[in-house]
Design an enzyme around this catalytic site. Structure first.
Site, PDB file in Angstrom:
ATOM      1  N   PHE A 152     -15.451  12.206   4.086  1.00 17.88           N
ATOM      2  CA  PHE A 152     -16.477  11.679   3.171  1.00 17.88           C
ATOM      3  C   PHE A 152     -15.921  11.387   1.781  1.00 17.88           C
ATOM      4  CE2 PHE A 152     -18.717  14.446   6.262  1.00 17.88           C
ATOM      5  CZ  PHE A 152     -19.491  13.463   6.878  1.00 17.88           C
ATOM      6  N   ARG A 154     -14.381   9.644  -1.522  1.00 20.87           N
ATOM      7  CA  ARG A 154     -14.542   8.335  -2.164  1.00 20.87           C
ATOM      8  C   ARG A 154     -13.222   7.898  -2.756  1.00 20.87           C
ATOM      9  NH1 ARG A 154     -18.512  10.461  -6.478  1.00 20.87           N
ATOM     10  NH2 ARG A 154     -17.027  12.143  -6.118  1.00 20.87           N
ATOM     11  N   PHE A 252     -26.028   7.014  -6.956  1.00 24.27           N
ATOM     12  CA  PHE A 252     -26.134   5.792  -6.138  1.00 24.27           C
ATOM     13  C   PHE A 252     -27.398   4.989  -6.444  1.00 24.27           C
ATOM     14  CE2 PHE A 252     -22.465   5.353  -3.403  1.00 24.27           C
ATOM     15  CZ  PHE A 252     -21.788   6.494  -3.805  1.00 24.27           C
ATOM     16  N   LEU A 253     -27.902   5.157  -7.675  1.00 22.35           N
ATOM     17  CA  LEU A 253     -29.011   4.323  -8.134  1.00 22.35           C
ATOM     18  C   LEU A 253     -28.558   3.476  -9.320  1.00 22.35           C
ATOM     19  CD1 LEU A 253     -32.237   6.552  -7.954  1.00 22.35           C
ATOM     20  CD2 LEU A 253     -31.544   4.721  -6.414  1.00 22.35           C
ATOM     21  N   GLY A 256     -26.165  -3.132  -9.983  1.00 25.73           N
ATOM     22  CA  GLY A 256     -24.930  -3.839 -10.337  1.00 25.73           C
ATOM     23  C   GLY A 256     -24.804  -5.129  -9.556  1.00 25.73           C
ATOM     24  N   CYS A 263     -15.351   0.344   2.899  1.00 22.38           N
ATOM     25  CA  CYS A 263     -16.201   1.173   3.766  1.00 22.38           C
ATOM     26  C   CYS A 263     -17.618   0.642   3.958  1.00 22.38           C
ATOM     27  CB  CYS A 263     -16.250   2.585   3.224  1.00 22.38           C
ATOM     28  SG  CYS A 263     -14.615   3.309   3.077  1.00 22.38           S
ATOM     29  N   LYS A 266     -18.228  -2.790   5.841  1.00 17.60           N
ATOM     30  CA  LYS A 266     -17.796  -2.698   7.246  1.00 17.60           C
ATOM     31  C   LYS A 266     -18.682  -1.714   8.026  1.00 17.60           C
ATOM     32  CE  LYS A 266     -14.088   0.169   7.885  1.00 17.60           C
ATOM     33  NZ  LYS A 266     -14.170   1.244   8.837  1.00 17.60           N
ATOM     34  N   ARG A 330     -10.391  -4.647  -1.874  1.00 18.15           N
ATOM     35  CA  ARG A 330     -11.013  -5.096  -0.628  1.00 18.15           C
ATOM     36  C   ARG A 330     -12.525  -5.270  -0.812  1.00 18.15           C
ATOM     37  NH1 ARG A 330      -8.562  -0.781   3.427  1.00 18.15           N
ATOM     38  NH2 ARG A 330      -8.561   0.429   1.513  1.00 18.15           N
TER      39      ARG A 330
HETATM   40  C1  UGA Z   1     -17.789   5.490   0.316  1.00 16.70           C
HETATM   41  C2  UGA Z   1     -18.589   6.804   0.367  1.00 16.70           C
HETATM   42  O1  UGA Z   1     -19.150   7.080  -0.914  1.00 16.70           O
HETATM   43  C3  UGA Z   1     -17.693   7.967   0.795  1.00 16.70           C
HETATM   44  O2  UGA Z   1     -18.477   9.149   0.934  1.00 16.70           O
HETATM   45  C4  UGA Z   1     -17.044   7.622   2.131  1.00 16.70           C
HETATM   46  O3  UGA Z   1     -16.176   8.652   2.581  1.00 16.70           O
HETATM   47  C5  UGA Z   1     -16.253   6.338   2.000  1.00 16.70           C
HETATM   48  O4  UGA Z   1     -17.149   5.274   1.577  1.00 16.70           O
HETATM   49  C6  UGA Z   1     -15.643   6.014   3.337  1.00 16.70           C
HETATM   50  O5  UGA Z   1     -16.372   5.800   4.303  1.00 16.70           O
HETATM   51  O6  UGA Z   1     -14.409   6.104   3.470  1.00 16.70           O
HETATM   52  P1  UGA Z   1     -16.101   4.365  -1.461  1.00 16.70           P
HETATM   53  O7  UGA Z   1     -16.236   3.135  -0.654  1.00 16.70           O
HETATM   54  O8  UGA Z   1     -14.757   4.848  -1.849  1.00 16.70           O
HETATM   55  O9  UGA Z   1     -16.792   5.622  -0.697  1.00 16.70           O
HETATM   56  O10 UGA Z   1     -16.881   4.165  -2.817  1.00 16.70           O
HETATM   57  P2  UGA Z   1     -18.321   4.473  -3.429  1.00 16.70           P
HETATM   58  O11 UGA Z   1     -18.140   5.255  -4.657  1.00 16.70           O
HETATM   59  O12 UGA Z   1     -19.245   5.006  -2.428  1.00 16.70           O
HETATM   60  O13 UGA Z   1     -18.780   3.000  -3.853  1.00 16.70           O
HETATM   61  C7  UGA Z   1     -18.985   1.983  -2.896  1.00 16.70           C
HETATM   62  C8  UGA Z   1     -19.535   0.745  -3.544  1.00 16.70           C
HETATM   63  O14 UGA Z   1     -20.863   0.944  -4.000  1.00 16.70           O
HETATM   64  C9  UGA Z   1     -18.748   0.263  -4.766  1.00 16.70           C
HETATM   65  O15 UGA Z   1     -18.638  -1.138  -4.713  1.00 16.70           O
HETATM   66  C10 UGA Z   1     -19.601   0.690  -5.936  1.00 16.70           C
HETATM   67  O16 UGA Z   1     -19.420  -0.122  -7.066  1.00 16.70           O
HETATM   68  C11 UGA Z   1     -20.987   0.519  -5.352  1.00 16.70           C
HETATM   69  N1  UGA Z   1     -22.011   1.356  -6.012  1.00 16.70           N
HETATM   70  C12 UGA Z   1     -21.958   2.708  -5.924  1.00 16.70           C
HETATM   71  C13 UGA Z   1     -23.045   0.737  -6.703  1.00 16.70           C
HETATM   72  O17 UGA Z   1     -23.131  -0.500  -6.799  1.00 16.70           O
HETATM   73  N2  UGA Z   1     -24.010   1.530  -7.279  1.00 16.70           N
HETATM   74  C14 UGA Z   1     -23.979   2.875  -7.203  1.00 16.70           C
HETATM   75  O18 UGA Z   1     -24.893   3.534  -7.750  1.00 16.70           O
HETATM   76  C15 UGA Z   1     -22.925   3.483  -6.509  1.00 16.70           C
END
Ligand code: UGA
Length: 435
Positions: A152, A154, A252-253, A256, A263, A266, A330
Protein backbone atom coordinates in the site's frame (compact mmCIF):
# COMPACT_ATOMS: atom_id res chain seq x y z
CA UNK A 1 15.03 -14.64 7.26
CA UNK A 2 16.25 -15.22 3.74
CA UNK A 3 13.90 -13.77 1.17
CA UNK A 4 14.01 -13.55 -2.61
CA UNK A 5 12.35 -10.63 -4.33
CA UNK A 6 11.59 -10.96 -8.03
CA UNK A 7 11.44 -7.56 -9.74
CA UNK A 8 13.17 -4.37 -8.67
CA UNK A 9 10.64 -1.75 -9.76
CA UNK A 10 9.12 0.63 -7.24
CA UNK A 11 7.51 -2.00 -5.06
CA UNK A 12 10.29 -4.60 -5.46
CA UNK A 13 13.18 -2.31 -4.67
CA UNK A 14 11.49 -0.60 -1.74
CA UNK A 15 10.32 -3.93 -0.30
CA UNK A 16 13.77 -5.48 -0.72
CA UNK A 17 15.56 -2.52 0.84
CA UNK A 18 13.15 -2.18 3.76
CA UNK A 19 13.22 -5.93 4.47
CA UNK A 20 17.01 -5.77 4.58
CA UNK A 21 16.73 -2.84 6.99
CA UNK A 22 14.66 -5.19 9.20
CA UNK A 23 17.70 -7.51 9.26
CA UNK A 24 16.39 -10.03 6.72
CA UNK A 25 18.82 -11.29 4.09
CA UNK A 26 17.60 -10.36 0.64
CA UNK A 27 18.38 -11.37 -2.91
CA UNK A 28 16.67 -9.15 -5.44
CA UNK A 29 16.29 -10.56 -8.95
CA UNK A 30 16.18 -8.15 -11.87
CA UNK A 31 16.38 -8.98 -15.57
CA UNK A 32 17.84 -5.64 -16.63
CA UNK A 33 21.61 -6.00 -16.23
CA UNK A 34 22.17 -2.23 -16.42
CA UNK A 35 19.80 -1.67 -13.50
CA UNK A 36 21.64 -4.31 -11.48
CA UNK A 37 25.00 -2.66 -12.02
CA UNK A 38 23.80 0.67 -10.65
CA UNK A 39 21.86 -0.93 -7.83
CA UNK A 40 24.96 -2.84 -6.72
CA UNK A 41 26.69 0.52 -6.42
CA UNK A 42 23.88 1.72 -4.18
CA UNK A 43 22.23 3.95 -6.79
CA UNK A 44 18.48 3.40 -7.05
CA UNK A 45 17.06 4.05 -10.52
CA UNK A 46 14.07 5.77 -8.92
CA UNK A 47 14.00 8.84 -6.71
CA UNK A 48 12.45 8.07 -3.36
CA UNK A 49 13.24 9.99 -0.15
CA UNK A 50 15.47 7.95 2.16
CA UNK A 51 15.91 5.02 -0.23
CA UNK A 52 19.46 5.67 -1.39
CA UNK A 53 20.83 5.96 2.15
CA UNK A 54 19.00 2.85 3.30
CA UNK A 55 20.19 0.85 0.30
CA UNK A 56 23.80 1.95 0.78
CA UNK A 57 23.72 1.03 4.45
CA UNK A 58 22.40 -2.46 3.82
CA UNK A 59 24.76 -3.10 0.91
CA UNK A 60 27.69 -2.30 3.18
CA UNK A 61 26.30 -4.56 5.90
CA UNK A 62 25.83 -7.29 3.27
CA UNK A 63 22.14 -7.91 3.82
CA UNK A 64 20.97 -7.10 0.30
CA UNK A 65 22.24 -8.54 -2.99
CA UNK A 66 21.23 -8.22 -6.62
CA UNK A 67 21.36 -10.83 -9.38
CA UNK A 68 19.82 -11.47 -12.77
CA UNK A 69 19.39 -15.23 -12.60
CA UNK A 70 15.98 -16.31 -11.40
CA UNK A 71 17.39 -19.78 -10.70
CA UNK A 72 19.83 -18.24 -8.26
CA UNK A 73 16.89 -16.47 -6.63
CA UNK A 74 14.91 -19.68 -6.32
CA UNK A 75 17.81 -21.50 -4.66
CA UNK A 76 18.47 -18.60 -2.30
CA UNK A 77 15.31 -18.73 -0.17
CA UNK A 78 12.13 -20.59 0.70
CA UNK A 79 10.07 -17.43 0.50
CA UNK A 80 9.80 -15.66 -2.85
CA UNK A 81 7.98 -12.36 -3.28
CA UNK A 82 6.60 -11.58 -6.73
CA UNK A 83 7.08 -7.85 -7.32
CA UNK A 84 6.95 -7.89 -11.11
CA UNK A 85 4.94 -5.43 -13.18
CA UNK A 86 1.26 -6.00 -13.92
CA UNK A 87 0.79 -3.27 -16.53
CA UNK A 88 -2.38 -2.38 -18.34
CA UNK A 89 -3.02 -4.85 -21.09
CA UNK A 90 -5.69 -5.22 -23.74
CA UNK A 91 -9.05 -3.52 -22.97
CA UNK A 92 -7.77 -2.28 -19.63
CA UNK A 93 -7.27 -5.81 -18.32
CA UNK A 94 -4.15 -6.37 -16.18
CA UNK A 95 -1.37 -8.02 -18.18
CA UNK A 96 -0.25 -10.91 -15.97
CA UNK A 97 2.38 -12.37 -18.26
CA UNK A 98 5.25 -11.49 -15.91
CA UNK A 99 3.44 -13.17 -12.99
CA UNK A 100 2.90 -16.25 -15.13
CA UNK A 101 6.50 -16.34 -16.27
CA UNK A 102 7.89 -15.99 -12.74
CA UNK A 103 5.53 -18.74 -11.48
CA UNK A 104 6.58 -21.02 -14.34
CA UNK A 105 10.27 -20.45 -13.65
CA UNK A 106 9.78 -21.11 -9.94
CA UNK A 107 7.96 -24.35 -10.79
CA UNK A 108 10.67 -25.48 -13.20
CA UNK A 109 13.65 -24.73 -10.97
CA UNK A 110 12.49 -25.36 -7.39
CA UNK A 111 14.15 -28.29 -5.70
CA UNK A 112 12.23 -28.01 -2.42
CA UNK A 113 9.32 -26.25 -0.68
CA UNK A 114 8.60 -22.62 -1.59
CA UNK A 115 6.13 -20.02 -0.40
CA UNK A 116 5.28 -17.66 -3.26
CA UNK A 117 3.92 -14.31 -2.14
CA UNK A 118 2.11 -12.03 -4.58
CA UNK A 119 3.00 -8.43 -3.81
CA UNK A 120 2.26 -7.04 -7.25
CA UNK A 121 -1.28 -5.72 -7.66
CA UNK A 122 -3.28 -8.52 -9.26
CA UNK A 123 -6.93 -9.28 -10.05
CA UNK A 124 -8.85 -11.37 -7.57
CA UNK A 125 -8.20 -15.10 -7.91
CA UNK A 126 -4.81 -14.67 -9.57
CA UNK A 127 -3.45 -16.83 -6.74
CA UNK A 128 -5.47 -19.74 -8.19
CA UNK A 129 -3.68 -19.32 -11.52
CA UNK A 130 -0.30 -19.12 -9.79
CA UNK A 131 -1.11 -22.36 -7.95
CA UNK A 132 -2.23 -24.05 -11.15
CA UNK A 133 0.92 -22.92 -12.98
CA UNK A 134 3.17 -24.20 -10.18
CA UNK A 135 1.44 -27.55 -10.29
CA UNK A 136 1.56 -27.84 -14.07
CA UNK A 137 5.26 -27.12 -14.49
CA UNK A 138 6.90 -28.44 -11.34
CA UNK A 139 8.53 -31.76 -10.61
CA UNK A 140 6.40 -34.13 -8.60
CA UNK A 141 6.52 -34.09 -4.79
CA UNK A 142 7.54 -30.48 -4.42
CA UNK A 143 5.20 -28.51 -2.22
CA UNK A 144 4.22 -24.91 -2.81
CA UNK A 145 2.09 -22.43 -0.94
CA UNK A 146 0.79 -19.24 -2.50
CA UNK A 147 -0.10 -16.17 -0.46
CA UNK A 148 -1.19 -12.62 -1.19
CA UNK A 149 0.42 -9.65 0.54
CA UNK A 150 -0.51 -6.46 -1.29
CA UNK A 151 1.59 -3.31 -0.95
CA UNK A 152 0.00 0.00 0.00
CA UNK A 153 2.99 2.33 -0.21
CA UNK A 154 2.73 5.64 -2.03
CA UNK A 155 5.38 6.91 -4.39
CA UNK A 156 7.18 9.87 -2.90
CA UNK A 157 6.88 8.47 0.62
CA UNK A 158 7.45 4.80 -0.16
CA UNK A 159 10.12 4.10 2.47
CA UNK A 160 8.17 5.92 5.17
CA UNK A 161 4.95 4.13 4.23
CA UNK A 162 6.63 0.74 4.22
CA UNK A 163 8.17 1.27 7.64
CA UNK A 164 5.01 2.85 9.08
CA UNK A 165 2.14 0.88 7.57
CA UNK A 166 -1.53 1.59 8.25
CA UNK A 167 -2.03 -2.12 7.86
CA UNK A 168 -0.31 -5.26 6.67
CA UNK A 169 -2.65 -7.66 4.91
CA UNK A 170 -1.80 -11.28 4.29
CA UNK A 171 -4.02 -13.75 2.45
CA UNK A 172 -3.05 -17.32 3.24
CA UNK A 173 -4.47 -20.80 2.86
CA UNK A 174 -2.70 -22.56 5.70
CA UNK A 175 -0.78 -22.16 8.92
CA UNK A 176 2.59 -22.87 7.33
CA UNK A 177 2.34 -19.75 5.12
CA UNK A 178 0.96 -17.66 7.95
CA UNK A 179 3.84 -18.61 10.22
CA UNK A 180 6.45 -17.66 7.64
CA UNK A 181 4.81 -14.32 6.91
CA UNK A 182 4.42 -13.58 10.62
CA UNK A 183 8.14 -14.15 11.01
CA UNK A 184 8.93 -11.78 8.16
CA UNK A 185 6.66 -9.06 9.57
CA UNK A 186 7.55 -9.76 13.20
CA UNK A 187 8.95 -6.23 13.71
CA UNK A 188 5.60 -4.63 12.76
CA UNK A 189 3.51 -7.16 14.67
CA UNK A 190 5.52 -6.49 17.83
CA UNK A 191 5.20 -2.75 17.22
CA UNK A 192 1.42 -3.23 17.33
CA UNK A 193 0.69 -2.37 13.69
CA UNK A 194 -2.54 -3.69 12.20
CA UNK A 195 -1.86 -7.18 10.88
CA UNK A 196 -4.81 -8.67 9.05
CA UNK A 197 -4.82 -12.37 8.23
CA UNK A 198 -7.37 -13.40 5.65
CA UNK A 199 -7.84 -15.50 2.52
CA UNK A 200 -5.87 -14.81 -0.67
CA UNK A 201 -8.99 -13.73 -2.59
CA UNK A 202 -10.00 -11.24 0.10
CA UNK A 203 -6.47 -9.90 0.24
CA UNK A 204 -6.32 -9.43 -3.54
CA UNK A 205 -9.69 -7.66 -3.43
CA UNK A 206 -8.63 -5.36 -0.58
CA UNK A 207 -5.89 -3.89 -2.79
CA UNK A 208 -8.04 -3.12 -5.82
CA UNK A 209 -10.97 -1.99 -3.69
CA UNK A 210 -8.74 0.41 -1.72
CA UNK A 211 -7.13 2.06 -4.73
CA UNK A 212 -10.46 2.36 -6.54
CA UNK A 213 -12.07 3.89 -3.48
CA UNK A 214 -9.35 6.53 -3.19
CA UNK A 215 -9.64 7.33 -6.90
CA UNK A 216 -13.40 7.68 -6.43
CA UNK A 217 -12.84 10.06 -3.51
CA UNK A 218 -10.65 12.25 -5.75
CA UNK A 219 -13.21 12.28 -8.56
CA UNK A 220 -15.93 13.09 -6.07
CA UNK A 221 -14.13 16.17 -4.76
CA UNK A 222 -13.23 17.22 -8.32
CA UNK A 223 -16.91 17.07 -9.22
CA UNK A 224 -17.73 19.24 -6.20
CA UNK A 225 -14.99 21.65 -7.32
CA UNK A 226 -16.91 22.18 -10.56
CA UNK A 227 -20.01 23.02 -8.53
CA UNK A 228 -17.96 25.42 -6.40
CA UNK A 229 -16.76 27.29 -9.47
CA UNK A 230 -20.37 27.79 -10.60
CA UNK A 231 -21.56 29.20 -7.28
CA UNK A 232 -18.42 31.03 -6.15
CA UNK A 233 -17.64 28.76 -3.19
CA UNK A 234 -14.17 27.63 -2.09
CA UNK A 235 -13.56 23.87 -2.55
CA UNK A 236 -10.79 23.84 0.08
CA UNK A 237 -13.25 25.05 2.70
CA UNK A 238 -15.86 22.53 1.57
CA UNK A 239 -13.25 19.74 1.81
CA UNK A 240 -12.12 20.97 5.25
CA UNK A 241 -15.71 20.93 6.45
CA UNK A 242 -16.37 17.47 5.06
CA UNK A 243 -13.08 16.14 6.38
CA UNK A 244 -13.98 17.04 9.97
CA UNK A 245 -16.41 14.15 9.86
CA UNK A 246 -14.21 11.24 10.95
CA UNK A 247 -16.18 8.88 8.75
CA UNK A 248 -15.13 10.91 5.69
CA UNK A 249 -11.67 12.20 6.65
CA UNK A 250 -9.81 15.09 4.99
CA UNK A 251 -7.21 13.08 3.05
CA UNK A 252 -7.67 12.46 -0.66
CA UNK A 253 -10.11 15.37 -0.82
CA UNK A 254 -7.73 17.73 -2.59
CA UNK A 255 -9.28 18.95 -5.82
CA UNK A 256 -6.87 19.28 -8.71
CA UNK A 257 -6.41 17.92 -12.22
CA UNK A 258 -7.36 14.37 -11.42
CA UNK A 259 -5.35 11.35 -10.39
CA UNK A 260 -2.39 10.09 -12.40
CA UNK A 261 0.58 7.82 -11.76
CA UNK A 262 1.22 4.18 -12.38
CA UNK A 263 -1.47 2.87 -10.02
CA UNK A 264 -4.87 4.55 -9.88
CA UNK A 265 -5.55 4.86 -13.63
CA UNK A 266 -4.48 1.25 -14.26
CA UNK A 267 -6.11 -0.23 -11.16
CA UNK A 268 -9.47 1.48 -11.66
CA UNK A 269 -9.54 0.20 -15.24
CA UNK A 270 -8.55 -3.31 -14.18
CA UNK A 271 -11.19 -3.37 -11.42
CA UNK A 272 -13.90 -2.34 -13.90
CA UNK A 273 -12.73 -5.17 -16.14
CA UNK A 274 -12.64 -7.74 -13.32
CA UNK A 275 -16.23 -6.83 -12.43
CA UNK A 276 -17.28 -6.99 -16.08
CA UNK A 277 -15.85 -10.49 -16.42
CA UNK A 278 -17.89 -11.49 -13.38
CA UNK A 279 -21.02 -10.07 -15.03
CA UNK A 280 -21.12 -6.88 -12.94
CA UNK A 281 -21.34 -3.38 -14.38
CA UNK A 282 -19.20 -1.16 -12.10
CA UNK A 283 -20.82 2.06 -13.28
CA UNK A 284 -19.56 3.97 -10.26
CA UNK A 285 -15.95 3.43 -11.31
CA UNK A 286 -16.67 4.18 -14.96
CA UNK A 287 -17.99 7.56 -13.84
CA UNK A 288 -14.89 8.03 -11.65
CA UNK A 289 -12.74 7.61 -14.76
CA UNK A 290 -14.91 9.96 -16.81
CA UNK A 291 -14.72 12.72 -14.22
CA UNK A 292 -10.96 12.24 -13.97
CA UNK A 293 -10.51 12.71 -17.70
CA UNK A 294 -12.85 15.68 -17.78
CA UNK A 295 -10.96 17.41 -14.97
CA UNK A 296 -7.83 17.58 -17.16
CA UNK A 297 -9.80 18.85 -20.15
CA UNK A 298 -11.48 21.48 -17.99
CA UNK A 299 -8.08 22.72 -16.89
CA UNK A 300 -6.83 22.99 -20.47
CA UNK A 301 -10.00 24.95 -21.34
CA UNK A 302 -9.39 27.15 -18.31
CA UNK A 303 -5.88 28.04 -19.54
CA UNK A 304 -7.31 28.87 -22.96
CA UNK A 305 -10.13 30.96 -21.48
CA UNK A 306 -7.64 32.96 -19.43
CA UNK A 307 -4.95 33.48 -22.05
CA UNK A 308 -7.33 33.67 -25.04
CA UNK A 309 -4.61 32.88 -27.59
CA UNK A 310 -1.70 30.78 -26.35
CA UNK A 311 0.26 30.91 -29.58
CA UNK A 312 3.66 32.55 -28.97
CA UNK A 313 2.81 33.34 -25.35
CA UNK A 314 5.61 32.63 -22.89
CA UNK A 315 4.16 30.04 -20.56
CA UNK A 316 6.11 28.61 -17.64
CA UNK A 317 5.06 25.23 -16.30
CA UNK A 318 6.00 24.20 -12.76
CA UNK A 319 5.62 20.52 -11.89
CA UNK A 320 5.98 17.65 -14.35
CA UNK A 321 5.96 14.65 -11.98
CA UNK A 322 2.50 13.15 -11.41
CA UNK A 323 2.83 14.19 -7.78
CA UNK A 324 5.49 15.71 -5.50
CA UNK A 325 8.64 13.95 -4.21
CA UNK A 326 8.98 11.63 -7.19
CA UNK A 327 10.55 11.74 -10.64
CA UNK A 328 7.76 9.55 -12.01
CA UNK A 329 5.80 10.99 -14.93
CA UNK A 330 3.68 7.95 -15.78
CA UNK A 331 0.11 9.10 -16.57
CA UNK A 332 1.07 12.57 -15.35
CA UNK A 333 -1.42 15.30 -16.26
CA UNK A 334 1.59 17.39 -17.35
CA UNK A 335 1.96 15.21 -20.46
CA UNK A 336 -1.53 16.12 -21.77
CA UNK A 337 -1.24 19.76 -20.81
CA UNK A 338 2.24 20.32 -22.28
CA UNK A 339 1.16 18.48 -25.43
CA UNK A 340 -1.87 20.68 -25.87
CA UNK A 341 -0.01 23.95 -25.27
CA UNK A 342 2.73 22.80 -27.61
CA UNK A 343 0.11 22.05 -30.27
CA UNK A 344 -1.07 25.64 -29.87
CA UNK A 345 2.51 26.84 -30.44
CA UNK A 346 3.02 28.44 -27.03
CA UNK A 347 6.64 29.11 -25.97
CA UNK A 348 7.07 26.80 -23.03
CA UNK A 349 9.59 26.85 -20.20
CA UNK A 350 9.36 23.75 -18.02
CA UNK A 351 10.62 23.21 -14.51
CA UNK A 352 10.42 20.33 -12.03
CA UNK A 353 12.78 19.58 -9.13
CA UNK A 354 13.20 15.89 -10.06
CA UNK A 355 11.30 14.87 -13.19
CA UNK A 356 12.89 16.94 -15.98
CA UNK A 357 15.21 14.18 -17.20
CA UNK A 358 12.31 11.74 -17.59
CA UNK A 359 10.18 14.40 -19.25
CA UNK A 360 12.87 15.21 -21.79
CA UNK A 361 12.55 11.67 -23.11
CA UNK A 362 9.02 12.47 -24.26
CA UNK A 363 9.47 16.18 -24.96
CA UNK A 364 13.07 16.93 -25.98
CA UNK A 365 14.27 20.51 -25.72
CA UNK A 366 13.35 22.51 -28.83
CA UNK A 367 12.82 26.04 -30.10
CA UNK A 368 9.45 26.27 -28.31
CA UNK A 369 10.24 24.04 -25.38
CA UNK A 370 13.00 24.91 -22.92
CA UNK A 371 13.89 23.43 -19.56
CA UNK A 372 14.85 25.86 -16.79
CA UNK A 373 17.78 25.12 -14.51
CA UNK A 374 16.17 26.79 -11.52
CA UNK A 375 12.81 27.90 -10.26
CA UNK A 376 13.30 31.67 -10.30
CA UNK A 377 14.82 31.90 -13.78
CA UNK A 378 12.00 29.77 -15.16
CA UNK A 379 9.54 32.68 -14.86
CA UNK A 380 11.66 35.40 -16.48
CA UNK A 381 9.42 37.27 -18.98
CA UNK A 382 6.59 34.77 -18.59
CA UNK A 383 3.09 35.76 -19.68
CA UNK A 384 1.68 33.11 -17.37
CA UNK A 385 2.77 30.55 -14.81
CA UNK A 386 0.93 27.23 -14.78
CA UNK A 387 1.37 24.98 -11.70
CA UNK A 388 0.71 21.26 -12.13
CA UNK A 389 2.36 19.57 -9.11
CA UNK A 390 2.30 20.71 -5.49
CA UNK A 391 6.04 20.56 -4.69
CA UNK A 392 6.94 22.34 -1.41
CA UNK A 393 9.49 24.40 -3.34
CA UNK A 394 6.62 26.07 -5.22
CA UNK A 395 4.51 26.69 -2.14
CA UNK A 396 7.46 28.30 -0.32
CA UNK A 397 8.79 30.47 -3.15
CA UNK A 398 9.26 34.22 -2.79
CA UNK A 399 6.21 35.36 -4.75
CA UNK A 400 7.28 39.01 -4.77
CA UNK A 401 10.39 37.96 -6.68
CA UNK A 402 8.27 35.88 -9.05
CA UNK A 403 5.96 38.85 -9.63
CA UNK A 404 8.99 41.04 -10.50
CA UNK A 405 10.35 38.59 -13.04
CA UNK A 406 7.13 37.80 -14.89
CA UNK A 407 5.93 39.90 -17.82
CA UNK A 408 2.31 39.45 -16.80
CA UNK A 409 1.32 38.45 -13.25
CA UNK A 410 -0.91 35.53 -14.16
CA UNK A 411 -0.82 32.26 -12.19
CA UNK A 412 -3.02 29.31 -13.15
CA UNK A 413 -2.74 26.75 -10.38
CA UNK A 414 -4.07 23.20 -10.76
CA UNK A 415 -3.23 22.27 -7.15
CA UNK A 416 -4.57 25.18 -5.09
CA UNK A 417 -1.26 25.76 -3.36
CA UNK A 418 -1.60 29.47 -2.61
CA UNK A 419 -3.83 31.49 -0.38
CA UNK A 420 -6.35 33.51 -2.41
CA UNK A 421 -6.10 36.71 -0.33
CA UNK A 422 -2.29 36.63 -0.22
CA UNK A 423 -2.05 36.47 -4.00
CA UNK A 424 -4.55 39.26 -4.43
CA UNK A 425 -2.47 41.47 -2.14
CA UNK A 426 0.58 40.81 -4.30
CA UNK A 427 -1.47 41.91 -7.29
CA UNK A 428 -1.49 38.58 -9.07
CA UNK A 429 -4.26 37.48 -11.35
CA UNK A 430 -4.66 34.08 -9.69
CA UNK A 431 -6.80 31.22 -10.95
CA UNK A 432 -7.11 27.86 -9.21
CA UNK A 433 -9.48 24.90 -9.00
CA UNK A 434 -12.93 25.20 -7.46
CA UNK A 435 -12.28 28.52 -5.80
C1 UGA B 1 -1.44 4.94 -4.66
C2 UGA B 1 -2.02 4.62 -3.27
O1 UGA B 1 -2.18 5.82 -2.52
C3 UGA B 1 -1.10 3.66 -2.51
O2 UGA B 1 -1.70 3.30 -1.27
C4 UGA B 1 -0.88 2.41 -3.36
O3 UGA B 1 -0.01 1.48 -2.72
C5 UGA B 1 -0.28 2.80 -4.69
O4 UGA B 1 -1.19 3.72 -5.36
C6 UGA B 1 -0.10 1.55 -5.51
O5 UGA B 1 -1.08 0.88 -5.82
O6 UGA B 1 1.06 1.15 -5.74
P1 UGA B 1 0.47 6.61 -5.58
O7 UGA B 1 -0.06 6.30 -6.93
O8 UGA B 1 1.92 6.54 -5.32
O9 UGA B 1 -0.20 5.63 -4.47
O10 UGA B 1 0.05 8.09 -5.20
P2 UGA B 1 -1.12 8.84 -4.42
O11 UGA B 1 -0.51 9.68 -3.38
O12 UGA B 1 -2.18 7.92 -4.00
O13 UGA B 1 -1.67 9.81 -5.57
C7 UGA B 1 -2.27 9.30 -6.74
C8 UGA B 1 -2.81 10.42 -7.59
O14 UGA B 1 -3.93 11.04 -6.97
C9 UGA B 1 -1.81 11.55 -7.86
O15 UGA B 1 -1.93 11.94 -9.21
C10 UGA B 1 -2.26 12.66 -6.94
O16 UGA B 1 -1.91 13.93 -7.42
C11 UGA B 1 -3.76 12.45 -6.96
N1 UGA B 1 -4.43 12.99 -5.76
C12 UGA B 1 -4.20 12.45 -4.54
C13 UGA B 1 -5.33 14.04 -5.91
O17 UGA B 1 -5.58 14.55 -7.01
N2 UGA B 1 -5.98 14.50 -4.79
C14 UGA B 1 -5.77 13.98 -3.56
O18 UGA B 1 -6.40 14.45 -2.59
C15 UGA B 1 -4.86 12.93 -3.43
Amino acid sequence: MRITIIGSGYVGLVTATCFSELRHEILCIEKDQKKIEVLKQGKPHIYEPGLEEMLARNLIEKRIFFASSIEEGIDFADVIFLCVGTPQGEDGKADLSQIEEASRQIALHSKDYKLIVEKSTVPVNTFQWVKKTLKRYSRKNIEFDVASNPEFLREGSAVYDFMNPDRIVIGVENERSEKLLRKIYDYFIKKGDNFLVTTPAVSELIKHASNSFLAMKISYINMISELCEKVGADINMVADGMGLDKRIGRSFLNAGIGYGGSCFPKDVKAFIKIAEELGIDFGLLKETEKINKRQRLRFIEKIEDILWISKEKNITIWGLAFKPNTNDIREAPSIDIVSELNRHKANLVLYDPKAMENFKEIFPESQNMKYASNLLDSVNDADALVILTEWDEFANVDLKEIRKRMRLPIIIDARNIYDLKGLKKLDFEYYSIGR
